[in-house]
Design an enzyme around this catalytic site. Structure first.
Site, mmCIF file in Angstrom:
data_model
loop_
_atom_site.group_PDB
_atom_site.id
_atom_site.type_symbol
_atom_site.label_atom_id
_atom_site.label_comp_id
_atom_site.label_asym_id
_atom_site.label_seq_id
_atom_site.Cartn_x
_atom_site.Cartn_y
_atom_site.Cartn_z
ATOM 1 N N ASP A 1 0.839 -9.493 3.269
ATOM 2 C CA ASP A 1 -0.328 -9.168 4.089
ATOM 3 C C ASP A 1 -1.647 -9.213 3.328
ATOM 4 O O ASP A 1 -2.715 -9.231 3.930
ATOM 5 C CB ASP A 1 -0.153 -7.788 4.726
ATOM 6 C CG ASP A 1 0.934 -7.791 5.783
ATOM 7 O OD1 ASP A 1 1.160 -8.861 6.378
ATOM 8 O OD2 ASP A 1 1.561 -6.741 6.006
ATOM 9 N N ASN B 1 0.797 -1.224 0.000
ATOM 10 C CA ASN B 1 0.000 0.000 0.000
ATOM 11 C C ASN B 1 0.835 1.282 0.000
ATOM 12 O O ASN B 1 0.527 2.221 -0.726
ATOM 13 C CB ASN B 1 -0.953 0.000 1.196
ATOM 14 C CG ASN B 1 -2.200 -0.820 0.902
ATOM 15 O OD1 ASN B 1 -2.795 -0.675 -0.167
ATOM 16 N ND2 ASN B 1 -2.598 -1.674 1.828
#
Lengths: 396, 396
Positions: free
Chosen positions: A135, A107
């Site tokens: 993740d 991200n």
């Protein structure tokens, strides 16, 4: 003018980032258009310092090692970019005749990708994101390269630990999995099960508030039934107030430090229930594991690299390569249905994707079959079968 | 009268106990003499409860799963035997026409083996020990089945973690290895190194008193030099007084509990040096790992099972199968020199073998080349090569 590519790695390692890099290099070679595939040595900081190395010049034999080298072979960084850095990058790209900038990361990196895209607009430089994170918390894409291998690791390891605990069933074993805010890795431990009663016996995710009393109740019941209990917990378990379940152990000027959740819960089991307990925390041993690399994950990582360069060469910019699944069609036909699409980077920037409610059971101590069906194709081939003569004996 | 064998598993798991069981079954089959190979379901307690299952009746296809099933497929126990139990066993063996009793385990099990041997003397029942322990702490034998796989696991995992830490070199990573009193597993992490400077950068063993100040000095120096430091420590590190370096965290009536050494040392690095640090503790994930099983270890485990039954059939009793090495001959010829011998069980009973001084460097923060030469053949094939473009870049 030369057509050059720059690949930049951001954030934390996975077992298949280098496979995406391999995909970019192979695509470049096959396209017949690309002069150089630069690796930015040391992440985004490597861009500013113009630490570029052409990877096309390495022999295939050496490049193939990328497929089985964990973490990043060109390095990453945690350097915090400022606005002036983005502007400086445009000149650097031009100087090195770089038309295609591919950012591979999670991200945070996708956020950087969006900002570099903004800075490069109208300059003829295409910027494309390659998702990567163990993740699995990037928005819109069904899953991210890196996750399948982390999932295979935790599933395979939980199965092995399950056999270990069952062979001398006298304790509770708490296995701590990575994923601070999103429980995708922890949840994947459920894939260890082949038969009812197999480990893991309990799974606790950060998406649900952790209730100490319910945990102790569950552990006690299962211990009385089985003697050996395997519990998989996310490193980021939180209570109802959203605070870590582990009390802080000390603070520095920069940060507060917490102990390990697994160790904390094992101690709780000993103290409150008087049952022998221990905890294991493979941590980065898991994300760096090549023996547990998922072949599906690796192939998809290569594909993501290839598709990112293709998209850039087709003129796309400000997009991330994403995987779109058709789980309904999969359930009807029994075949994994995945296609690659480009997603506007603005739609994925800095949004953390956690596990949806439908993947968690009511009590919050396990995942649902829906999660298992979703996750199953990502970890690759069936885990190996074990033989249990104790069980055969009981069945006689 | 039938000739039956009984195999009993004791103590903690390894990745190859079941391979020794497989060896016994294969030897029994090939001998043409044996009617039944009983597994004692649930260790020595299984003997007293007469929980026996004939394993010869299973098809080869199923038995082959033993080679890739971690821990023990017939179960183990921690039941504390009393003198009357040994006497009861003799009658049980006779009742089931068991002439050969093979006990597979570590030091505790070899002690049991010696006592069963004493009880069976003059009864026509032969008792032979098969060594097994990841800890490698049984006397006289050069090494024990189970150790090679635990060593391969820690070496391979340290190499992978080393690459992970190097790719974003901003912290100290402490890897905690099993082995409370003997540092054999911890020491084997040194086999991860292929080039000077590779991880592990520091190794601390329980055989040497741990000095906090020297540890911090070493870590600081290496961090300044490398940015990323990998330290492997034994779970049983002790200070100069022989006390665990981790202060006790709580006590119950039965035992004192200590925190994890790795977590303790990581905290120390953060607190005292202000350097980012984390710890990993794969624990039983390591001893149960099939992907990291050493093929050499597995073959030797099978061999130990076969040789134990052979020795018993030849009339030997009160002995343990041991591995004898000729390291001098190995160094001259470059070929692993190992032969199997039987060792009187009295010579190995309850003696804990730790790492000799010549295997530890002067400062006590690493092993010597002598250790590496000794350990190398046990872990099997070369670990995989990785590619590091960061290094290639620096070398230009």
């Amino acid at each position: 003018m030369a057509e050059n590519v720059l690949v930049v790695h951001g954030g934390g390692p996975t077992a298949v980032i280098n496979s995406s890099l391999y995909g970019v290099i192979e695509e470049a070679r096959e396209s017949g258009r690309i002069d150089k595939v630069y690796g930015a040595i040391g992440g985004s900081e490597g861009i500013l310092r113009e630490r570029f190395m052409d990877l096309l010049k390495f022999p295939e034999e050496k490049l193939k090692l990328l497929l089985e080298t964990p973490a990043t072979s060109i390095g990453s960084s945690r350097y915090a970019l400022e606005q002036k850095d983005y502007e400086a990058m445009v000149d650097i790209f031009k100087k090195h005749e770089i038309q295609y900038v591919l950012l591979n990361g999670g991200n945070g990196t996708m956020d950087t990708c969006g900002r570099i895209y903004e800075a490069c607009k109208g300059e003829g430089i295409r910027v494309v994101g390659i998702p990567k994170t163990i993740d699995n918390d990037i928005a819109i894409t069904d899953h991210t390269p890196g996750y399948g291998s982390a999932a295979r690791y935790i599933a395979g390891t939980t199965a092995e630990v399950g056999v270990d605990v069952k062979s001398l069933p006298i304790h509770v074993c708490i296995l701590e999995a990575m994923g601070r805010n999103a429980g995708w890795i922890t949840a994947a431990s459920a894939l260890a099960r082949k038969q009812p009663g197999d480990a893991p016996h309990l799974i606790y995710l950060p998406e649900r508030p952790f209730h100490e009393d319910e945990f102790l109740e569950d552990v006690k019941r299962l211990y009385e039934e089985k003697g050996g209990v395997v519990v998989v917990v996310s490193e980021g378990l939180k209570n109802e107030l959203g605070e870590p379940v582990v009390p802080p152990i000390f603070k520095t000027e920069r940060a507060t430090y917490y102990g390990d959740v697994g160790a904390f819960l094992a101690e709780l089991v000993i103290r409150k229930l008087g049952i022998k307990a221990r905890s294991e925390k493979p941590g980065i041993c898991g994300r760096a594991s090549i023996p547990w690399q998922s072949p599906v994950d690796r192939d998809e990582a290569i594909l993501a690299g290839r598709e990112a360069l293709k998209a850039a060469m087709e003129g796309k910019s400000g997009v991330m390569v994403g995987f779109i699944r058709d789980v309904e069609k999969e359930e009807a036909g029994g075949v994994y249905q995945m296609r690659v699409e480009t997603i506007p980077i603005k739609e994925v920037m800095m949004y953390e994707r956690t596990i949806p409610a439908s993947y968690i059971n009511q009590r919050g101590n396990d995942v649902t079959d829906e999660f298992i069906r979703w996750c199953r194709p990502l970890i690759g081939p069936e885990l190996r079968d074990f033989i249990d003569f104790k069980e055969e004996y009981e069945k006689r």
